[in-house]
Write an enzyme that holds these catalytic residues in place. Sequence first.
Site, mmCIF file in Angstrom:
data_model
loop_
_atom_site.group_PDB
_atom_site.id
_atom_site.type_symbol
_atom_site.label_atom_id
_atom_site.label_comp_id
_atom_site.label_asym_id
_atom_site.label_seq_id
_atom_site.Cartn_x
_atom_site.Cartn_y
_atom_site.Cartn_z
ATOM 1 N N GLU A 197 0.852 -1.190 0.000
ATOM 2 C CA GLU A 197 0.000 0.000 0.000
ATOM 3 C C GLU A 197 0.881 1.230 0.000
ATOM 4 O O GLU A 197 1.848 1.307 0.753
ATOM 5 C CB GLU A 197 -0.914 0.080 1.234
ATOM 6 N N GLU A 238 -13.707 5.338 -0.034
ATOM 7 C CA GLU A 238 -14.522 4.389 0.730
ATOM 8 C C GLU A 238 -15.254 5.134 1.836
ATOM 9 O O GLU A 238 -14.690 5.466 2.876
ATOM 10 C CB GLU A 238 -13.642 3.274 1.283
ATOM 11 N N LYS A 244 -15.522 4.148 5.894
ATOM 12 C CA LYS A 244 -14.364 4.021 6.773
ATOM 13 C C LYS A 244 -14.450 5.046 7.907
ATOM 14 O O LYS A 244 -14.822 6.199 7.681
ATOM 15 C CB LYS A 244 -13.070 4.206 5.992
ATOM 16 N N GLU A 265 -9.387 9.570 5.695
ATOM 17 C CA GLU A 265 -9.451 8.109 5.679
ATOM 18 C C GLU A 265 -10.448 7.593 4.642
ATOM 19 O O GLU A 265 -10.327 6.464 4.173
ATOM 20 C CB GLU A 265 -9.828 7.579 7.061
#
Length: 497
Positions: free
Chosen positions: A266, A320, A323, A329
Amino acid sequence: MMANGIGLFPLIPLFAISFFVELCTGGKVGVCYGRNADDLPTPDKVAQLIQLHSIKYVRIYDANIQVLKAFANTGVELMIGIPNSDLLAISQYQSNADTWLKTNILPYYPTTIITYITVGAEITESPVNVSSLVVPAMTNVNTALKKVGLHKRIKVSSTHSLGVLFRSFPPSAGAFDSKFAFFLKPMLEFLVENQSPFMIDLYPYYAYRDSSENVSLDYALFNPTSDVIDPNTGLVYTNMFDAQMDAVFFALTALNFKTLKVMVTESGWPNKGSTKEAAATSDNAQSYDTNLIRHVINDTGTPAKPGEEIDVYIFSLFNENKKPGLESERNWGLFYPDQTSIFSLDWTGKGSVDVVTGANITGSNGTWCVASGNASEQDLKNALDWACGPGNVDCSAIQPSQPCFQPDSLTSHASYAFNSYYQQNGDTDIACSFGGAGIKTTKDPSYDKCNYATSGKVNGTNSTGPISIPSTVQSFTPSFTNRLSVFFFVSIASYIL
């Protein structure tokens, strides 16, 4: 950062990318596909997006059946994951690992290509202590693979955050935290024995965010303005990523695992954040990801390991929205849910991109006509139907299986049709009006195999001169999939008359 797009981008995904770039002997760039959101495309749509942009390596965080099925016969190689919550069962009994493999891998492999299994993810960051379970679970999974003869084709490892290090600066002083020694040493021995990589998640963004007084933004973004010198080795660092990588290399060397391959599972930069996260912007995300990709495909290596091939997975494919935590985030994505790009990337390492439109900047003096970001959905539909009908635009390229069909969005299809009409009618302002739904641009919106015409030519045919378009485009009723038949009908009618 544990794994896992918002709004509608005003223009089509304008970057011509090969999202997985691999030289003959070079590093590889893939993407992380997290799904902690409630607005994402279905897995089959995602698989189409992946193929459209030539993504060849994808990391997912579980073994979701629908995802595995969606990637069948695509040629995309998957890294799949066993969540931390499953480590207890798989570590306790070999039969559980055998069953997991039989249920999650064997029914789909090799139609769906799987090359890595990550057993646990960033276990040192887990709120539940599962560190003692990871190596037994890895061993059981590997044993299950051996039973079916797949242990040389599918490698087993586990991912780590940089928090696994006790010290990371200067890089030459990089050292693992001694409190993790009880599982790290047997894990590293396992990786060497089975020729699996050590997997690490690296985020220069966090280093800058949490210590901006000591880390410059340019240093974090691969934009060298000043050097950082390691006082122990004299090695010169121009970016934070290399410093973090070398800290891992030196930590492994200190434990006599110098030859173990390191893979970055990542790395990325958030495209949006809270008011306290001023560096989380799409411009910075574009800069970081572009520079990282260039760094990898050019086999730049690091100061301690020049020319080292480094495989990197960009985090993440989509924003997303479920999250928890700070705003950033939820905003690490490269694409919106409608599959248009949040920002554009230069994957060739040779050009530049326009951060407003996301288009490839060319050296030509051509102009194009695309859908306006201010146009309503109904206005775009009306104008698209008009262009593909009475406007006599050849809309075959935006039909299913054709080069400009994906992404299957109104904005993308309208942009292609608008430009075709604009070019075949003298590239005048009025030919790009479409009742205000069109807008001119000097940035080439072509992408992949979808080529937007210019210079008064459409499909190699010279334009016949300007034709005015009504200031208000009348609505036509054909559906998206029937626009080609409308075009054929109008063409045939014109021919008969």
